[in-house]
Motif scaffolding. Structure first.
Motif, PDB file in Angstrom:
ATOM      1  N   LEU A  65       1.534  -6.398  -6.190  1.00 28.97           N
ATOM      2  CA  LEU A  65       1.944  -6.406  -4.788  1.00 28.97           C
ATOM      3  C   LEU A  65       1.653  -5.041  -4.165  1.00 28.97           C
ATOM      4  O   LEU A  65       2.080  -4.009  -4.687  1.00 28.97           O
ATOM      5  N   HIS A  66       0.905  -5.062  -3.050  1.00 31.64           N
ATOM      6  CA  HIS A  66       0.577  -3.835  -2.312  1.00 31.64           C
ATOM      7  C   HIS A  66       0.993  -3.993  -0.857  1.00 31.64           C
ATOM      8  O   HIS A  66       1.069  -5.097  -0.348  1.00 31.64           O
ATOM      9  N   THR A  67       1.136  -2.847  -0.172  1.00 33.43           N
ATOM     10  CA  THR A  67       1.146  -2.904   1.284  1.00 33.43           C
ATOM     11  C   THR A  67      -0.341  -2.929   1.656  1.00 33.43           C
ATOM     12  O   THR A  67      -1.172  -2.403   0.907  1.00 33.43           O
ATOM     13  N   ASP A  71      -2.012  -1.287   3.689  1.00 34.08           N
ATOM     14  CA  ASP A  71      -2.641   0.011   3.944  1.00 34.08           C
ATOM     15  C   ASP A  71      -2.772   0.860   2.677  1.00 34.08           C
ATOM     16  O   ASP A  71      -3.178   2.013   2.727  1.00 34.08           O
ATOM     17  N   CYS A  72      -2.462   0.289   1.521  1.00 33.89           N
ATOM     18  CA  CYS A  72      -2.628   0.996   0.244  1.00 33.89           C
ATOM     19  C   CYS A  72      -4.122   1.185  -0.046  1.00 33.89           C
ATOM     20  O   CYS A  72      -4.924   0.296   0.223  1.00 33.89           O
ATOM     21  N   MET A  73      -4.494   2.330  -0.599  1.00 36.95           N
ATOM     22  CA  MET A  73      -5.917   2.556  -0.893  1.00 36.95           C
ATOM     23  C   MET A  73      -6.436   1.552  -1.931  1.00 36.95           C
ATOM     24  O   MET A  73      -7.615   1.225  -1.938  1.00 36.95           O
ATOM     25  N   LEU A  74      -5.540   1.067  -2.782  1.00 28.24           N
ATOM     26  CA  LEU A  74      -5.968   0.086  -3.784  1.00 28.24           C
ATOM     27  C   LEU A  74      -6.136  -1.308  -3.182  1.00 28.24           C
ATOM     28  O   LEU A  74      -6.653  -2.220  -3.821  1.00 28.24           O
ATOM     29  N   ALA A  75      -5.671  -1.481  -1.945  1.00 28.96           N
ATOM     30  CA  ALA A  75      -5.818  -2.769  -1.244  1.00 28.96           C
ATOM     31  C   ALA A  75      -6.895  -2.668  -0.166  1.00 28.96           C
ATOM     32  O   ALA A  75      -7.036  -3.554   0.668  1.00 28.96           O
ATOM     33  N   ILE A  89       4.659  -4.246  -9.112  1.00 24.51           N
ATOM     34  CA  ILE A  89       4.643  -3.744  -7.751  1.00 24.51           C
ATOM     35  C   ILE A  89       3.909  -2.418  -7.830  1.00 24.51           C
ATOM     36  O   ILE A  89       4.222  -1.582  -8.674  1.00 24.51           O
ATOM     37  N   CYS A  90       2.892  -2.275  -7.002  1.00 27.72           N
ATOM     38  CA  CYS A  90       2.033  -1.092  -7.057  1.00 27.72           C
ATOM     39  C   CYS A  90       2.870   0.193  -6.961  1.00 27.72           C
ATOM     40  O   CYS A  90       3.652   0.347  -6.030  1.00 27.72           O
ATOM     41  N   PRO A  91       2.692   1.098  -7.899  1.00 27.21           N
ATOM     42  CA  PRO A  91       3.485   2.340  -7.876  1.00 27.21           C
ATOM     43  C   PRO A  91       3.040   3.310  -6.782  1.00 27.21           C
ATOM     44  O   PRO A  91       3.783   4.210  -6.410  1.00 27.21           O
ATOM     45  N   ILE A  92       1.842   3.119  -6.252  1.00 26.15           N
ATOM     46  CA  ILE A  92       1.348   4.033  -5.233  1.00 26.15           C
ATOM     47  C   ILE A  92       1.940   3.738  -3.853  1.00 26.15           C
ATOM     48  O   ILE A  92       2.336   4.622  -3.127  1.00 26.15           O
ATOM     49  N   CYS A  93       2.004   2.440  -3.514  1.00 31.80           N
ATOM     50  CA  CYS A  93       2.446   2.080  -2.162  1.00 31.80           C
ATOM     51  C   CYS A  93       3.823   1.446  -2.129  1.00 31.80           C
ATOM     52  O   CYS A  93       4.254   0.983  -1.080  1.00 31.80           O
ATOM     53  N   ASN A  94       4.520   1.403  -3.235  1.00 33.82           N
ATOM     54  CA  ASN A  94       5.814   0.731  -3.306  1.00 33.82           C
ATOM     55  C   ASN A  94       6.827   1.295  -2.302  1.00 33.82           C
ATOM     56  O   ASN A  94       7.224   2.430  -2.391  1.00 33.82           O
TER      57      ASN A  94
HETATM   58 ZN   LIG Z   1      -0.675  -0.346  -3.641  1.00 32.96          ZN
END
Ligand SMILES: [Zn+2]
Length: 94
Positions: free
Chosen positions: A33-35, A37-41, A88-93
């Motif tokens: 799960l990402h937002t 606007d996450c770079m991974l998304a 849940i993505c740790p970058i954009c959580n």
């Molecule tokens: Zn993310």
């Protein structure tokens, strides 16, 4: 409302819409799960997801929702049905 994302362009257009992306990676057996606007998304980013390619190669699927609860439910459902790991993505959580 849940929207299936099948092309990079579709996802790029959603970049400024507040919402969440459910990214399913078949080879890795992972649901993330990402937002949006996450770079991974971000398909434009070298590290971002690539819905067009994933669809072409049948290596994944993507869902968008403006509701975190709805995206989360979809992610949990896919993970449960397929026996995948849900993270849940740790970058954009947030
Ligand atoms: Zn993310």
């Amino acid at each position: 409302m849940l929207t299936g994302i099948v092309t990079d362009e579709q996802l790029i257009k959603l970049y400024t819409t507040p919402g969440y992306l459910v990214a399913v990676d078949y080879p890795k057996k992972e649901v993330t799960l990402h937002t949006v606007d996450c770079m991974l998304a971000d398909p434009i980013s070298s590290v971002g997801v690539k819905p067009s390619k994933a669809r072409e190669n049948k290596t994944g699927e993507f869902w968008f929702s403006e509701s975190r609860d709805e995206a989360n439910s979809k992610a949990e459902e896919i993970a449960k049905n397929k026996g995948y790991t849900y993270t849940i993505c740790p970058i954009c959580n947030r």
